[in-house]
Design an enzyme around this catalytic site. Structure first.
Site, mmCIF file in Angstrom:
data_model
loop_
_atom_site.group_PDB
_atom_site.id
_atom_site.type_symbol
_atom_site.label_atom_id
_atom_site.label_comp_id
_atom_site.label_asym_id
_atom_site.label_seq_id
_atom_site.Cartn_x
_atom_site.Cartn_y
_atom_site.Cartn_z
ATOM 1 N NE ARG A 119 41.472 41.034 37.092
ATOM 2 C CZ ARG A 119 40.447 41.512 36.557
ATOM 3 N NH1 ARG A 119 39.232 40.788 36.618
ATOM 4 N NH2 ARG A 119 40.163 43.028 36.954
ATOM 5 C CG ASP A 146 35.157 36.061 30.456
ATOM 6 O OD1 ASP A 146 35.238 36.164 29.674
ATOM 7 O OD2 ASP A 146 35.115 36.648 31.414
ATOM 8 C CD GLU A 194 42.249 38.288 30.582
ATOM 9 O OE1 GLU A 194 42.165 37.295 31.149
ATOM 10 O OE2 GLU A 194 42.018 39.361 30.703
ATOM 11 C CG HIS A 216 38.087 40.152 30.996
ATOM 12 N ND1 HIS A 216 39.575 39.714 31.704
ATOM 13 C CD2 HIS A 216 37.625 40.104 31.640
ATOM 14 C CE1 HIS A 216 39.221 39.990 32.880
ATOM 15 N NE2 HIS A 216 38.235 40.607 32.885
HETATM 16 P P1 NAD Z 1 34.719 41.190 45.994
HETATM 17 O O1 NAD Z 1 36.034 42.656 46.685
HETATM 18 O O2 NAD Z 1 33.193 41.705 46.416
HETATM 19 O O3 NAD Z 1 35.197 40.380 46.697
HETATM 20 C C1 NAD Z 1 35.956 39.286 46.759
HETATM 21 C C2 NAD Z 1 35.693 38.269 47.659
HETATM 22 O O4 NAD Z 1 37.275 37.347 47.804
HETATM 23 C C3 NAD Z 1 35.833 38.356 49.324
HETATM 24 O O5 NAD Z 1 34.904 38.442 50.310
HETATM 25 C C4 NAD Z 1 37.451 38.240 49.723
HETATM 26 O O6 NAD Z 1 37.655 38.493 51.236
HETATM 27 C C5 NAD Z 1 37.646 37.506 49.071
HETATM 28 N N1 NAD Z 1 39.107 36.735 49.101
HETATM 29 C C6 NAD Z 1 39.963 37.615 49.284
HETATM 30 N N2 NAD Z 1 41.325 36.684 48.568
HETATM 31 C C7 NAD Z 1 40.788 35.348 48.486
HETATM 32 C C8 NAD Z 1 41.180 34.249 48.855
HETATM 33 N N3 NAD Z 1 43.129 34.357 48.157
HETATM 34 N N4 NAD Z 1 40.744 33.014 48.563
HETATM 35 C C9 NAD Z 1 39.337 33.076 49.585
HETATM 36 N N5 NAD Z 1 39.040 34.484 49.002
HETATM 37 C C10 NAD Z 1 39.007 35.689 48.947
HETATM 38 O O7 NAD Z 1 34.791 41.881 44.796
HETATM 39 P P2 NAD Z 1 34.032 40.801 43.417
HETATM 40 O O8 NAD Z 1 33.475 41.733 43.456
HETATM 41 O O9 NAD Z 1 33.113 39.872 43.708
HETATM 42 O O10 NAD Z 1 34.254 41.074 42.145
HETATM 43 C C11 NAD Z 1 35.598 39.519 42.473
HETATM 44 C C12 NAD Z 1 36.483 39.350 41.316
HETATM 45 O O11 NAD Z 1 35.805 38.754 40.271
HETATM 46 C C13 NAD Z 1 37.324 40.071 40.851
HETATM 47 O O12 NAD Z 1 38.863 40.737 41.734
HETATM 48 C C14 NAD Z 1 37.824 40.705 39.668
HETATM 49 O O13 NAD Z 1 39.047 39.688 39.895
HETATM 50 C C15 NAD Z 1 36.816 39.767 38.839
HETATM 51 N N6 NAD Z 1 35.948 39.806 38.210
HETATM 52 C C16 NAD Z 1 36.065 39.747 36.758
HETATM 53 C C17 NAD Z 1 35.104 40.621 35.661
HETATM 54 C C18 NAD Z 1 35.216 39.782 34.289
HETATM 55 O O14 NAD Z 1 34.273 40.448 33.329
HETATM 56 N N7 NAD Z 1 35.711 38.095 33.921
HETATM 57 C C19 NAD Z 1 34.551 41.613 36.152
HETATM 58 C C20 NAD Z 1 34.471 41.837 36.883
HETATM 59 C C21 NAD Z 1 35.288 41.733 37.835
#
Ligand code: NAD
Length: 340
Positions: A234, A258, A263, A295
Site C-alpha cells: 500500500r 506498484d 494513487e 496497481h
Molecule cells: P496477510 O494478512 O496474509 O499478511 C500480512 C502480514 O503482515 C501478516 O503476517 C501480519 O502479521 C503482518 N503485519 C501486520 N502489520 C505489520 C507491521 N506493522 N509490520 C510488519 N508486519 C506486519 O496479507 P497478504 O495477503 O499477504 O497481503 C499483504 C498486503 O498486500 C495487503 O495488506 C495489501 O495491502 C497488499 N496487496 C496488494 C495488492 C496489489 O495489487 N498491489 C494486491 C493484494 C494485496
C-alpha cells in the site's frame, strides 16, 4: 441480492458475469467511483460492491444505511479505504476477499526487482532506438543477496520462497513468525537489523495507523546505501518525499512501486491526454532507477476469477445466514481467539 457495483472496468464486468451464472445476483454495473457525488445511486441496493480506490467515509456510510444498504462487498483484501467504525455504527457489514492470488502480487514484486536490477526498462527503449551500448545497464547477482521481507503473511511467504529459489539470504520482520518462512531458512530480525543488512527490502504488510510511513527518512538513513526498495503493498507505507530525498542522495539505489500514497487520483484511469497535477508523482518518474506500475500486481486472470467467485459467494453467505466467514469483524474475532 441487488448489488450496486461501482468502479466497473470491462474486465470486472466480464469476470463477474461469468461467475454470477452460478450465483444469480442482480448486479447493476456503474462505471463511476463511489463518492459523495455518486453515493445516491446506491439507494435501494442491499449490497454495494467497491474497489480499493472507492474511499468510503462515515458520511457516505450514513447515506448508504439510509438508502437500505446492509452489506459492503469489497473486491479487495485491503480495507484501509473503509471507515470500519462507521460501518458498525450504521449496522453495515463489510466482507472482503482475503486472498485471490498471493502468487500474482509476489511474482509482480519479483518482476520489479529483476527489471530494476537488469535495467530491462532502459534496455527495451535503447534497443528499439538502435542503441546497443550496455553502458549503464550493469546489474548484480541476486544469488546470495540479502532480501528483507516486511510482512511474512500469504504474499510475503510466497515472495520469500521465490527469492529463496534465486539463492538469496532471507530476513523477515513480522509480528508473527511464519513456519513456511522459517523452513526456508528465513531469520526473523528487528527492523533496525533488517535495514542495516538488506540489499533489497520488499513490503508485504497491510497499511494500518501503526505501519503508516513505516519507510520514512529515519528508516532510509538506517538502510545500506543504494538499497533496492520494493512496495507492492500500500502506498501509505512509504513517505514519498523521503523516498525522493533518498533517491536524490543515492541512499536509495532502486525503487519499484506498484502503489502510491495519492494513487486514488491517478491509477486505473487513462490520463495520457491530461496534464498530471501531482508534482511529487511526476518527480518520481524522472529517476532512471525508479519503476512505477499502476496497481497491477494483482492483475492476473486467475486473480480476477477468484475475486469474482469469492465476492459473489460472500454475498450469498450473507443473504442466506446473515453471516460470512470473510466478514472483517468476524475475521478479527476468530484471529484474536486463535491467539488466546
Ligand atoms: P496477510 O494478512 O496474509 O499478511 C500480512 C502480514 O503482515 C501478516 O503476517 C501480519 O502479521 C503482518 N503485519 C501486520 N502489520 C505489520 C507491521 N506493522 N509490520 C510488519 N508486519 C506486519 O496479507 P497478504 O495477503 O499477504 O497481503 C499483504 C498486503 O498486500 C495487503 O495488506 C495489501 O495491502 C497488499 N496487496 C496488494 C495488492 C496489489 O495489487 N498491489 C494486491 C493484494 C494485496
Amino acid at each position: 441480492m441487488k448489488v450496486a457495483f461501482f468502479n466497473t472496468k470491462p474486465y470486472d464486468r466480464q469476470s463477474f458475469n461469468v461467475a454470477n451464472e452460478q450465483y444469480q445476483h442482480e448486479i447493476i454495473f456503474f462505471e463511476c467511483h463511489l463518492s459523495h457525488e455518486t453515493v445516491s445511486l446506491a439507494a435501494g441496493f442491499a449490497v454495494v460492491c467497491i474497489f480499493i480506490n472507492d474511499n468510503l467515509n462515515a458520511e457516505m456510510m450514513e447515506t448508504l444505511a439510509q438508502g437500505g444498504t446492509k452489506l459492503i462487498a469489497l473486491r479487495s483484501a485491503g480495507f484501509n479505504h473503509v471507515d470500519l467504525a462507521a460501518a458498525t455504527k450504521f449496522g453495515i457489514a463489510i466482507v472482503r476477499v482475503p486472498a485471490y492470488s498471493p502468487f500474482a502480487v509476489a511474482e509482480h514484486a519479483v518482476a520489479l526487482i529483476l527489471s530494476l536490477n537488469r535495467k530491462v526498462h532502459r534496455a527495451y527503449n535503447r534497443v528499439r532506438e538502435g542503441n546497443f551500448s550496455i553502458e549503464g545497464l550493469l546489474g548484480f547477482d541476486l544469488h546470495e543477496a540479502t532480501v528483507g521481507v516486511i510482512g511474512t503473511g500469504r504474499i510475503g511467504a510466497i515472495f520469500a520462497r521465490i527469492m529463496n529459489g534465486f539463492g538469496c539470504q532471507l530476513l523477515g520482520y513480522d509480528v508473527y513468525q511464519n513456519s513456511d518462512c522459517l523452513e526456508l531458512g528465513m531469520k526473523y530480525v528487528s527492523m533496525h537489523e533488517m535495514f542495516a543488512k538488506s540489499d533489497i527490502i520488499s513490503l508485504h504488510c497491510p497499511l494500518t495507523p501503526e505501519s503508516h510511513h513505516l519507510i520514512d527518512s529515519d528508516a532510509i538513513a538506517q538502510m545500506k546505501k543504494g538499497i533496492m526498495l520494493i512496495n507492492t503493498s500500500r502506498g501509505g507505507l512509504v513517505d514519498t518525499q523521503s523516498a525522493i530525498d533518498g533517491l536524490k542522495s543515492g541512499a536509495i539505489g532502486y525503487l519499484g512501486i506498484d502503489v502510491y500514497e495519492q494513487e486514488a487520483d491517478l491509477f486505473f484511469e487513462d490520463l495520457s491526454s491530461q496534464v498530471i497535477q501531482d508534482d511529487t508523482f511526476q518527480r518520481l518518474l524522472t529517476f532512471p532507477n525508479v519503476i512505477v506500475t499502476g496497481h497491477q500486481a494483482f492483475f492476473t486472470s486467475q486473480a480476477l476469477a477468484n475475486i469474482a467467485e469469492t465476492t459473489l459467494s460472500n454475498i450469498t453467505d450473507f443473504e442466506r445466514s446473515g453471516n460470512c466467514v470473510n466478514e472483517i469483524k468476524r475475521e478479527k474475532a476468530i484471529a484474536s481467539n486463535a491467539k488466546k
